[in-house]
Design a protein around this motif. Sequence first.
Motif, PDB file in Angstrom:
ATOM      1  N   LYS A  68      44.089   9.733  77.922  1.00  0.00           N
ATOM      2  CA  LYS A  68      44.484  10.250  79.239  1.00  0.00           C
ATOM      3  C   LYS A  68      43.817   9.448  80.349  1.00  0.00           C
ATOM      4  O   LYS A  68      42.629   9.140  80.280  1.00  0.00           O
ATOM      5  CB  LYS A  68      44.039  11.725  79.394  1.00  0.00           C
ATOM      6  CG  LYS A  68      44.665  12.685  78.391  1.00  0.00           C
ATOM      7  CD  LYS A  68      46.108  12.971  78.718  1.00  0.00           C
ATOM      8  CE  LYS A  68      46.719  13.957  77.715  1.00  0.00           C
ATOM      9  NZ  LYS A  68      48.178  13.980  77.791  1.00  0.00           N
ATOM     10  N   LEU A  69      44.606   9.133  81.385  1.00  0.00           N
ATOM     11  CA  LEU A  69      44.052   8.520  82.588  1.00  0.00           C
ATOM     12  C   LEU A  69      43.405   9.622  83.427  1.00  0.00           C
ATOM     13  O   LEU A  69      43.740  10.807  83.264  1.00  0.00           O
ATOM     14  CB  LEU A  69      45.176   7.853  83.393  1.00  0.00           C
ATOM     15  CG  LEU A  69      45.919   6.715  82.681  1.00  0.00           C
ATOM     16  CD1 LEU A  69      47.091   6.229  83.532  1.00  0.00           C
ATOM     17  CD2 LEU A  69      44.980   5.548  82.389  1.00  0.00           C
ATOM     18  N   PRO A  70      42.496   9.275  84.357  1.00  0.00           N
ATOM     19  CA  PRO A  70      41.827  10.336  85.135  1.00  0.00           C
ATOM     20  C   PRO A  70      42.824  11.211  85.893  1.00  0.00           C
ATOM     21  O   PRO A  70      42.647  12.432  85.989  1.00  0.00           O
ATOM     22  CB  PRO A  70      40.922   9.555  86.103  1.00  0.00           C
ATOM     23  CG  PRO A  70      41.295   8.117  85.986  1.00  0.00           C
ATOM     24  CD  PRO A  70      41.975   7.946  84.688  1.00  0.00           C
ATOM     25  N   GLN A  71      43.904  10.600  86.389  1.00  0.00           N
ATOM     26  CA  GLN A  71      44.857  11.399  87.162  1.00  0.00           C
ATOM     27  C   GLN A  71      45.710  12.329  86.288  1.00  0.00           C
ATOM     28  O   GLN A  71      46.421  13.191  86.791  1.00  0.00           O
ATOM     29  CB  GLN A  71      45.753  10.491  88.033  1.00  0.00           C
ATOM     30  CG  GLN A  71      46.520   9.418  87.305  1.00  0.00           C
ATOM     31  CD  GLN A  71      45.823   8.060  87.313  1.00  0.00           C
ATOM     32  OE1 GLN A  71      44.640   7.992  87.003  1.00  0.00           O
ATOM     33  NE2 GLN A  71      46.530   6.993  87.645  1.00  0.00           N
ATOM     34  N   ASP A  72      45.631  12.154  84.948  1.00  0.00           N
ATOM     35  CA  ASP A  72      46.398  13.040  84.043  1.00  0.00           C
ATOM     36  C   ASP A  72      45.715  14.386  83.849  1.00  0.00           C
ATOM     37  O   ASP A  72      46.335  15.352  83.409  1.00  0.00           O
ATOM     38  CB  ASP A  72      46.558  12.393  82.653  1.00  0.00           C
ATOM     39  CG  ASP A  72      47.354  11.103  82.715  1.00  0.00           C
ATOM     40  OD1 ASP A  72      48.124  10.949  83.671  1.00  0.00           O
ATOM     41  OD2 ASP A  72      47.191  10.261  81.808  1.00  0.00           O
ATOM     42  N   ASP A  73      44.392  14.449  84.095  1.00  0.00           N
ATOM     43  CA  ASP A  73      43.650  15.685  83.844  1.00  0.00           C
ATOM     44  C   ASP A  73      43.836  16.661  85.006  1.00  0.00           C
ATOM     45  O   ASP A  73      43.470  16.353  86.139  1.00  0.00           O
ATOM     46  CB  ASP A  73      42.149  15.383  83.658  1.00  0.00           C
ATOM     47  CG  ASP A  73      41.862  14.799  82.294  1.00  0.00           C
ATOM     48  OD1 ASP A  73      42.755  14.894  81.422  1.00  0.00           O
ATOM     49  OD2 ASP A  73      40.772  14.242  82.092  1.00  0.00           O
ATOM     50  N   LEU A  78      38.454  19.885  81.957  1.00  0.00           N
ATOM     51  CA  LEU A  78      38.635  18.510  81.468  1.00  0.00           C
ATOM     52  C   LEU A  78      38.095  17.493  82.470  1.00  0.00           C
ATOM     53  O   LEU A  78      37.471  16.506  82.098  1.00  0.00           O
ATOM     54  CB  LEU A  78      40.107  18.234  81.164  1.00  0.00           C
ATOM     55  CG  LEU A  78      40.696  19.051  80.000  1.00  0.00           C
ATOM     56  CD1 LEU A  78      42.160  18.691  79.788  1.00  0.00           C
ATOM     57  CD2 LEU A  78      39.910  18.821  78.711  1.00  0.00           C
ATOM     58  N   LYS A  79      38.317  17.760  83.763  1.00  0.00           N
ATOM     59  CA  LYS A  79      37.786  16.851  84.795  1.00  0.00           C
ATOM     60  C   LYS A  79      36.257  16.807  84.725  1.00  0.00           C
ATOM     61  O   LYS A  79      35.640  15.761  84.830  1.00  0.00           O
ATOM     62  CB  LYS A  79      38.219  17.330  86.191  1.00  0.00           C
ATOM     63  CG  LYS A  79      39.688  17.076  86.497  1.00  0.00           C
ATOM     64  CD  LYS A  79      40.027  17.593  87.870  1.00  0.00           C
ATOM     65  CE  LYS A  79      41.497  17.317  88.214  1.00  0.00           C
ATOM     66  NZ  LYS A  79      41.875  17.863  89.500  1.00  0.00           N
ATOM     67  N   GLN A  80      35.681  17.989  84.535  1.00  0.00           N
ATOM     68  CA  GLN A  80      34.221  18.099  84.503  1.00  0.00           C
ATOM     69  C   GLN A  80      33.667  17.383  83.267  1.00  0.00           C
ATOM     70  O   GLN A  80      32.655  16.670  83.343  1.00  0.00           O
ATOM     71  CB  GLN A  80      33.850  19.587  84.469  1.00  0.00           C
ATOM     72  CG  GLN A  80      32.412  19.847  84.831  1.00  0.00           C
ATOM     73  CD  GLN A  80      32.084  21.335  84.698  1.00  0.00           C
ATOM     74  OE1 GLN A  80      32.973  22.173  84.576  1.00  0.00           O
ATOM     75  NE2 GLN A  80      30.804  21.653  84.692  1.00  0.00           N
ATOM     76  N   HIS A  81      34.343  17.549  82.128  1.00  0.00           N
ATOM     77  CA  HIS A  81      33.903  16.902  80.883  1.00  0.00           C
ATOM     78  C   HIS A  81      33.888  15.388  81.060  1.00  0.00           C
ATOM     79  O   HIS A  81      32.956  14.682  80.662  1.00  0.00           O
ATOM     80  CB  HIS A  81      34.829  17.294  79.730  1.00  0.00           C
ATOM     81  CG  HIS A  81      34.548  16.526  78.473  1.00  0.00           C
ATOM     82  ND1 HIS A  81      35.287  15.428  78.090  1.00  0.00           N
ATOM     83  CD2 HIS A  81      33.593  16.681  77.529  1.00  0.00           C
ATOM     84  CE1 HIS A  81      34.797  14.949  76.949  1.00  0.00           C
ATOM     85  NE2 HIS A  81      33.775  15.694  76.585  1.00  0.00           N
ATOM     86  N   ARG A  82      34.909  14.901  81.680  1.00  0.00           N
ATOM     87  CA  ARG A  82      35.070  13.470  81.933  1.00  0.00           C
ATOM     88  C   ARG A  82      33.933  12.946  82.815  1.00  0.00           C
ATOM     89  O   ARG A  82      33.324  11.906  82.529  1.00  0.00           O
ATOM     90  CB  ARG A  82      36.401  13.317  82.670  1.00  0.00           C
ATOM     91  CG  ARG A  82      37.074  12.018  82.462  1.00  0.00           C
ATOM     92  CD  ARG A  82      38.452  12.013  83.075  1.00  0.00           C
ATOM     93  NE  ARG A  82      38.977  10.696  82.817  1.00  0.00           N
ATOM     94  CZ  ARG A  82      40.057  10.438  82.088  1.00  0.00           C
ATOM     95  NH1 ARG A  82      40.766  11.414  81.601  1.00  0.00           N
ATOM     96  NH2 ARG A  82      40.432   9.191  81.888  1.00  0.00           N
ATOM     97  N   ARG A  83      33.669  13.685  83.889  1.00  0.00           N
ATOM     98  CA  ARG A  83      32.643  13.275  84.856  1.00  0.00           C
ATOM     99  C   ARG A  83      31.251  13.300  84.209  1.00  0.00           C
ATOM    100  O   ARG A  83      30.451  12.382  84.366  1.00  0.00           O
ATOM    101  CB  ARG A  83      32.691  14.202  86.084  1.00  0.00           C
ATOM    102  CG  ARG A  83      31.864  13.683  87.272  1.00  0.00           C
ATOM    103  CD  ARG A  83      32.102  14.477  88.530  1.00  0.00           C
ATOM    104  NE  ARG A  83      31.702  15.875  88.366  1.00  0.00           N
ATOM    105  CZ  ARG A  83      32.545  16.910  88.462  1.00  0.00           C
ATOM    106  NH1 ARG A  83      33.821  16.695  88.745  1.00  0.00           N
ATOM    107  NH2 ARG A  83      32.124  18.145  88.295  1.00  0.00           N
TER     108      ARG A  83
END
Length: 624
Positions: A68-73, A78-83
């Motif tokens: 997933k690209l960042p804009q897909d989340d 999920l955004k928080q997990h990524r960060r």
Amino acid sequence: VDSYDVTVEEDLGEIQLIKIEKRKYWYQDDWYLKYMTVKTPVGDYLEFPCYRWITDEKEVVLRDGRAKLPQDDKTQILKQHRRKELETRQKMYRWKEWHPGFPLSIDADSHSDLPRDIQFDNEKGIDFILNYSKAMENLYVNRFMHMFQSSWSDFADFERIFVRISNTISEYVMQHWKEDFMFGYQFLNGCNPVLIRRCTEIPKKFPVTMDMVECSLERNLTLEEEVKQGNIFIVDYELLDGVDANKTDPCTIQYLAAPICLLYKNLENKIVPIAIQLGQKPGPDNPIFLPSDATYDWLLAKIWVRSSDFHIHQTVTHLLRTHLVSEVFSIAMFRQLPAVHPLFKLLVPHTRFTIAINTKAREQLICECGLFDKANATGGGGHVQMVQKAMNNLTYSSLCFPEEIKAKGMDSKEDVPYYYYRDDGIKVWEAIKSFAEDVIHVYYESDEVVCEDVELQAFVKDIYMYGMRGVKASGFPKMIRTREKLAEYLTVIIFTTSAQHAAVNFGQYDWCSWIPNAPPTMRRPPPTEKGTVTIEQIVESLPDRGRSCWHLGAVWALSQFQDNELFLGMYPDEHFVEKPVKEAMARFRENLDEIVNNITERNKNKKLPYYYLSPDRIPNSVAV
């Protein structure tokens, strides 16, 4: 390898993340988790790739395998997990300046300081001191390894440490190294085939005249006309001018030179040397040596060029332009691309063990008083000066293989036949580019999507700012706006870490084990007049017994593949789960197999086969 089944009674709903914890026992019990597969109540299977070490009492949180690209989340969790993943990684993977002006490297003093996920499985396997000593033992040369200052008696005496492996390139080199054809051939297909360029005009600092070279030219043309027709080539070792020679051993004075060599494509289409000047400033004490000179004058001039070529090869072509650059790509990837990002999944196999091998090299090999100082005239700090100077020529376009070949005027197969490094390199470059394009098209449906990918842009910026030190003239992009540019950028990364490194690393034993063909040091200054050179003088100039042995151990150890080597296109770790990407990988492997078949066919019955860019001999990453 074990696999475990865990059954869960209650319905968990839609699974977003999986959290894994490890309880600490009283002894170290790190374990490596490949992946988890979840079977849902309705019979679907979800893959959660991990491919990481679980250590101490840390928890690891995994997402399912779909890239997933960042804009897909869309959801907060999920955004928080990524960060959070990137924040953690940025604390673990820190930039550090090893020497002023160098590309930045990892902030770690030793291999054991590195994050567990990027360490070698077995640190003993990459101990340079151990490996070089073992190599000298295997080559039966350890009896000479402490004989510093002791000269060999003549060329034949070098055979005492030369391991004859019959029908190999190294043996062919030993038999033919004095010939002009062999000298010229190495500029095209030896282990440093990156310096030769077409000569468009004779430089003022190298005043070669028609009278000097007339007997070497075969087309009844003047030197100027030969230049215009594209039959004259040049190799200039200007970078070595002013570099300090190794002074770590007070008993042996060592010397460097900065030669210029003029080459000619003869009627047989062979590239041969026609003039050599051993210094950059013309003058009576810097004569231009010619094939028509006394045999030993000409031979010693060629030996000086070969020695200079060895220094540029080791420090610029190999260390800077493959090892250090690949480390920059690796660190930036870990800092800016989370594991769920498609580009992390694409690039991670091409970073395997790179940071680890470079850290080990800084610990044992190229550090102060390291192994590099033992046998090399650029040891003791000269190699550091060379990297600092070479940074000026480290440009983005010079890492784009086809562009670099073209910039040197070496792109025409018709004008320069038998340049297998170019021919094979372009095929491999095209195969990698086509694979990168396939993967990009799965995840980026337009150029706008590329522009909006903030993680990709941070990755590109990290490489520019820290790798290239923010130097505008490097031509490295600060951001990427199109799918086409992204495909080229990813090709540069994958090609440099795999094919470029293979082309300049694995031929070292072939071309450098016969010491007079690649002397790592010279113990007499370059000749300043003609007609005085003797065979004794040449042997006195060449490395002594001790340095010869350390050199031999080094080129042997550096030319070996890893035990469990993964070659280009081999991706056993399944970071990707999507079908279109798996199909792209299969196409990539088919393209690579076809290249292997073509190269095998061409090499049949060749006395000097060229195989360094055969994909079945190109490891995925810089790991040796």
